[in-house]
Each structure stands twice: as C-alpha cells, then as structure tokens.
Design an enzyme around this catalytic site. Sequence first.
Site, PDB file in Angstrom:
ATOM      1  CB  CYS A  86      -0.968  -0.054   1.201  1.00 57.17           C
ATOM      2  SG  CYS A  86      -2.386   1.049   1.009  1.00 57.17           S
ATOM      3  CG  HIS A 203      -3.397  -3.699   3.286  1.00 58.55           C
ATOM      4  ND1 HIS A 203      -2.415  -3.008   3.952  1.00 58.55           N
ATOM      5  CD2 HIS A 203      -4.138  -2.762   2.643  1.00 58.55           C
ATOM      6  CE1 HIS A 203      -2.549  -1.708   3.725  1.00 58.55           C
ATOM      7  NE2 HIS A 203      -3.593  -1.533   2.938  1.00 58.55           N
ATOM      8  CD  GLU A 205      -0.713  -5.414   5.938  1.00 53.16           C
ATOM      9  OE1 GLU A 205      -0.546  -5.952   4.821  1.00 53.16           O
ATOM     10  OE2 GLU A 205      -1.191  -4.263   6.057  1.00 53.16           O
TER      11      GLU A 205
END
Lengths: 233, 743
Positions: A86, A203, A205
């Site tokens: 990002c 994302h 994560e």
Amino acid sequence: MKIAVLVFPGSNCDHDAYHALKHVVSVDAQFVWHKEDSLEGFDGVVIPGGFTYGDYLRTGALAKLSPVMGAVRRFADGGGPVIGICNGFQILLEAGLLPGAMIVNESLKFICDYVTLRTETSRTPFTRTIPEGTRLRIPVAHYQGNYFADAETVKRIEGNGQVVFRYCDVAGNVTSEANPNGSVSSIAGICSEKGNVVGMMPHPERCTEPEMGSADGRLLFESMVSWIKENAR
Amino acid sequence: MKNVVVTPEVAKEHGLTADEYARIQATLGRDPNITELGIFSVMWSEHCSYKSSRIHLRKFPTKGPRVLQGPGENAGIVDIGDNLAVCFKMESHNHPSFIEPYQGAATGVGGILRDVFTMGARPIASLNSLRFGRPEHPRTPFLVEGVVSGIAGSGNCIGVPTVGGEVFFDECYDGNILVNAFTLGVVRHDRIFRGYASGIGNPIIYVGSKTGRDGIHGATMASGEFDEKSEEKRPTVQVGDPFTEKLLLEACLELMKTDCVEGIQDMGAAGLTSSTFEMASRAGTGFVMHLDRVPQRETEMTPYELLLSESQERMIIVARKGREQEVLDIFDKWDLDAAVIGEVTADGIARLLMDGVTVAEVPIAAVTDEAPIYDRPVERPAWQDDLNRLDLSALPAPSDLSESWLALMSCPEMADKKWVYRQYDYMIRTNTLVAPGSDAAVLRIKGTRKAVAISSDCNPRYCYLDPFVGGMLAVCEGARNVACSGAEPIGLSDCLNFGNPERPEIMWQFRSAIEGISKACETLAIPVVSGNVSLYNETMGKGIYPTPTVATVGLLEDADDRVVSWFRAEGDLVFLLGAERVDVELGGSLYLKQVHGRVAGVPPAADLAHEKRLCAFLKSAASKRLLASAHDLAEGGLACALAECCITRPDGPVGATVTNPFPESVRPDFALFSENQGRVLVSCRPADGAALLAAASEYHIGISQLGTVGGDTIVVADIARLNTAETYKAWSEGFANALGFGE
C-alpha cells in the site's frame, strides 16, 4: 532470520505487519525507525502501509527522503527481498525502486474491501511457493491505488514478467468490474526487474489468520521465509 | 482584543446572560478584563459546563463491579479481566459538521480519539452515529458526502478502524445534522492516566500542534441555536491534521511507558483554558502559565486568542519535576512541538502571564465549581397528546404487501450502508472479527481469548413519541445487539442530542430520556461510564427529535463464541425469541413512516425484565455454540429482520420460509411490520434445535420455531414473499439511489 518492519511518521500498518510476521508466521520481526541508515543483519524488509507525512504531498514523496531508504536501496541492490504494501508500494514507486506511479482511485473515494488477486508470476521471493494462476483473497484499503504507467512502461513490465498480481473476479477472470480502482491492466502488484523488490496495493498482512476473513496473505510471508532459508544456505 | 473594555454588552456578545455576568463580577469582586471574560464565557458555555444538564445527568447509574473510571474524566474505563480494561466514550460534533461537514466530522473523530488515548489506552475501534435530513433535501447529499469522507480522512489516516454505526434520515435533521463519534481503546490497569494537575512545582508541558486562530469560540458556537447566518460561522470550525494526530498518539503512548507523567489531558473544546482549569480543579491546585511560551503558528496572537483557540492535536501534560527533558525528547523524536509553559501551584489560582506581565488572575474554583447550574423549567409539550393518537383501523391496507416490504428494504434507513463503510478502513489493526453489517461489530483483544462487541443505537421516532420509553428502548436495543453477537453488555456511553434547553418542552424530553436510560441501565446492570450532551440542536426555532444515542460495549470471554446476524446455511432452523409478544405495536414504526408518511402513536412497550433474561439467554446459547445466527428485530419488524438475515450473508443471499407468529385476527401488514421489542430471530443447525428449545425454556424465554433457511425466496406464510436476488439488489442499491450517488 530477522525481518525489518520500517516505521515512518504516519505508518499505520506497521503493527499489523509485525503481528503477522512475529505471531503468525513466527519469525523474528523488528521495527526499524525511518531515521536509521542501516539494515545490517536483516534478511528481509517490509515497508508497511499508512499515510506517511499525511500523504499531504504525493503519496510516498517525502518518505523516500528518509535515511532508511538509502539502506533499503542498498539492501535491494544486494538482492535482498523487499516488499512495499500500500503506502509502502507508493514509497517504492517514488524512490524509483519500482516503475510507474499511483493516482487517485477512479471512484474518487477511499475503498476498503476484499478483492481477489490472480498470481501472475512465481519468480519473486514473495510468490515463489504460490503457483502462477493462484487466486488470493486479500483486502485493499486505499485512496490512491490506481496504478498508472505509460504504455511503453506497461509493455516493458508485462514483457519482463514484472506484473506479480492482477485484480480478478472470483473465477480468476481479469475484468474491469473486478478492478476496484482503475489500475492500468488491472495491475495490483509488480516487482523489480530482478524480482526481489515487490510492491502491491492489497494488504497481505491483514489476512494471515482465517478469523480475519482469509488467511491467503500468509502465503506471501511464508514464501519469503522459504526464499530466505534457501538463499542463506 | 487587548484594549476592549468589558461591559455587560460585551459579556452578552460572549453568550453570557446578565445574571451570569453579575455572578462573575461578584466572584471576582471586580470587573473581569477581556481575557478573563473569555475564560468564563467558554468555561460557562453549555458545551463545557453542562449547566442545563448536570442536575439530570446525576440520575445515571455509573457504578458497577467492573467500572474503573466513571463519568467526569476524558473517557470511562471498564475492566475486562487479566489486568486489561476498555476505555471508551461517545461525543458529538454536530454544529461544526453542519457548517463544514468534512472538517467538522474529521475533527470530531480526532477529538474522541484523543479523549481515549489521553487515558493511556490504545484506540482499537470507532463507531459513528449519523443523522441527516431528508435524502431529497438539496443539502443532504453534500452533507453525507462531506461527513463520510471527513470520518474516513481522519480515522483511516490515524489508523483506527471505523467498524460500524448508524445512518438515519429524517426531515427533523434538515437544519441540524448529528455526528456522534465513539472510540474504544484498550488499556492495562497499571497504565491508566487521568487529567490531574497534581504535585506542587510540577511542570506543565504543552505538546502537539502549534496554536493558531482556528476554532476560537467553538464551544460557544456549539452552545447556541443556528439561524440563517450560521454558515458564516466557518472561522469557528477547527481544521484537523490527522497525520499530526497520529504522531501525537504514538508519542503519548510511548511517553506513557515511562513514569514521567503525573496527569494528562487533551485540549478539546475551549482548548488551553478548559484543559488546564479542569486538571487543576480535579487536583485542587492552581497554576502559573506563560502564554508567550505556547508554540504558535501565527504572529501577534493575544492572550485571549491563545486561551480560546481550538487548534487541534494538542495536549497538556503535567510531568514529574526533573523529568521534563525525557518528555521533550520523545516529542522531538516524533517531530512534534513541546514546551514547558508553566507549573502547578498550591494556591488554587490560575495566573496567566504574557511576556512576564500578568494578563489574567482568577480562582480555579470560581471558573469551575462555581459555574452556574440551572434547573430549567420542564413541561410536557402540549402537542404530545395529539402525537400519541393513532387509529390503526383507519390506516389503509396496502394492495401489495410484498411491494411494501421491498420498498422498506430499499429505503435509505434500512438499505445497505456499504456506500458509507466501504470508505472507512474497518480492518486496520487486524482485530475486526465481525465487520460492519451485523448487529454489532466484534473485535478481538490480541494476546487474550477475549473480544468486545460494540453497537450504537437510538430510534429517534420512538424518543419523539415518548422520550422516556425511547430512552429505555435505546438501551435495550444496544444490549440486545451486543448480546446477539454473543457478548455480555458491560458498559455504555451516551451522547444526548436535544434542542434548546431554554424551552420547557425540550427539557421535558431531555429529563424523560435520561430517566428512561437510567431505568433501563439499572435493570440491565449496565453502568453509564462516559458521555456527552449536545443541546441547542435547533434552527430557527425548529428542534430535532430527541436523540439520546447510546453506544453499548459487550464482552466475550471467548472470541470464538461470537455470533453473526445473517443466516449461515441452507437447512438451518429458524426460531423467534419473544414470539409471545403479539400485541400490534406500530407507533413510530418504519412502516408507518415510509409507507403511510406518518410519525405518530406510542412507541412499542419496553419489558426490561424480559430484555435482561433475553440477553443472558443469548450469551449462554452463544457460549454453548447453539446459535448459527442471531438478529434483533428492530425497524420494519419481523419482515425486515427476516429479509436482512437472508440477504446480508457475505457469501451471497439465501432464502427462508417462516410462519406468521401473530394470531390470524391480526392484519397481515401489521403482523409483518409491527415493531414489538424484545424479539430476536435466531437460526441453528437442525441437530441443535432441541437443545435450543430447552435452553430457552430454562431462561423463560418464549420461543417458537418459525421455519427453515433455504431456497431463493423469502416467505412469510401466505402473507408476502420476496425473491432473494431482487431484494438484494433493491437493498444494496437503495442508499446510493435515494441520495443520487449513482456510479
């Protein structure tokens, strides 16, 4: 094995990346403040998402000037695995470590939602264990995630196998409806020519545990771990 | 401002009444100078002093075995075990958001976040309760766009997920929108900080953004009615800098890991003045403050301006003597201003100096403890009886009930709010177990097995028709929503939005709503630990519906016990809890409003004892893993709740067929849309049906098996049916369509 999670003023996915690495993938992760100028002793680098310097200038335009980015460049030049997620991707673009630029989403609105990605290449440290064509369910959360590059650059990165992920529908078809932000060629993630530097808007994560709605993001970090293990030998 | 002579007229321009001004003169024994007048005017404003509301707020039950901090601090704190606690508060930013929607909403979010992290808590989630005027009002789409992007711009950047809330439309909000922001944080018991200026000789340290001229007299603005010139008040609206707030958040939490801090408070309304006076008041101390040492972003600022500025992202820290440098170093690391601007004194006097010259000297108690308290006249409105009259037999029956049902599903109050929450980062911090769209949002607490469920609720139509019952029902709905998620309600924050308290009818609404909330909280054993009052929500004499929003916090000891509101699998059994509640209750209903264009009658009855049993049962059934889903029946009654269970499923819509729980003598449209309270639609795997029935009877909860999940239609007996795909489309597009937000 030790992974650096960079922290800039305004980084806000740093804790999430740390959690995914340390508590889900179970590797040693450490925060590295942006004023550090060395990444000595680290085996991988994660540049997390956020709003560095508030995105008040172009996204990533100020963060690229932080001392740690010199160390990231040296680490990348040495072939080490670097992933920018990002805002981290935006910083890598501004730093010139990856080609292209980001513009505001086609909808002119921030978008937070799950999307589906198609894995386009397994040649990066972050996708080496993910077969090409694999669909991943990973969330996006951005206002400026509309990837743009001129036609010549797009042609070059396509030809070099530098497109890592594309937005697709659940069946794996790359369609304009499945493209959440208007990115050229539905590009969600790219890599450097050598493949060791990856930038992506979604994302991973955020989805390393099933209770988060998907655990597909874990595959990228596990892939990185396997790459590091292999290359340390 | 330096040379302004203070006269009764100047005091009046500051929003002080003649009596209040006389009181200032009496307490000082002299005329105040302009700087002192400024201090009194903001501290005695409704917004800061709660002068009209205070005597009523005392009725709230605020204690309980889990309460670590009740009202009176920046936020309330409730124990969740294992040396952890949740810290939360809801606050309004109504007036600024109407004038400048983006900045008003953004700074509302920023302000409530500071209230939470100033207590030492790491914010982990926010909610927003939003009330706008009619969708077709020319200003509404602009306000919706601005408020939503302001909330997104602030919350997303700071990195705290916005996980739920409410969006409601009614013409009573045409001239006064409501923006109520809630934040919850997690704090260790031994790291709780409070706003005390204690320890004589301790340094007072200013940290955060520089002070400018923005937002001067914001608190006074928020304490007055609007008129046609309100949009000229833009200079009193603050401008937010979420990036700086993020730095401030991290710097404060880093500082709080040291033991340098004696007390800390954010500078919210009335900025430097309220933070320092309140901290000294709590500790029973005084202070000396050198205003010229305040970091400034503009030149030639006067003491008056420095004291009243509402520039954002600023905090006051009272540090332990000798530890100043450690504080300054941490803020320097985060590129934030920090300056020692004064020290704590013993004499209870605030001495303010500019370049060594005293510019104001007032006793702390005169400004805080001696602020006026009003027991304003209360009178039940003359219009109330007319309002409560409703002859249901005169109501025309719609020719096509399925069509009415579909119309309700697509009206903006009921329709999918994805247009809104897709702009909010609701996943960041990776704790969101149940995202927006269920009865409550559920967030895990990392490092434990626990989770919290949070919901914000209020039905303004019910409160308008009967504020006492409406207040009770707001609490019941909040409790039910968190209980439907499998949680036990453990605390509540309220945000009381009302009209002009100088009108006895408004005070009646206010007092009644507080009494209703209090009664429900007492019965359900949910303490009120924090809150906020927003009065003067009136434009040209027209007040809003009384809107006492409550944010309820529930605790799940095991996050895996969580329950969602949508049906999960074909073949699952559908039950109605509270099925015996079959008196027709359509007063204030969505059906009456949307289909018949009326807001009238009396709201549904509140049965607090039943609600308490219901919450206990839901929690128990969730922990036994008997529930596949649980969804509270609210606006639109059984029909709309059933359709929501079918079409909100993330894996795509599913159908269901149920029987009609009402006797055949009840008109079919009433059976579908009656809003009887205390009812919940639950589903379970077929194998768990018998156990669920047994458990319900153990808790004395009426339960009736209504049908099964499956198929591609949503059917209530032979009364009405909808196609799932069509319903999904109408529901998912309804919001954007009503507001003209096409793709």
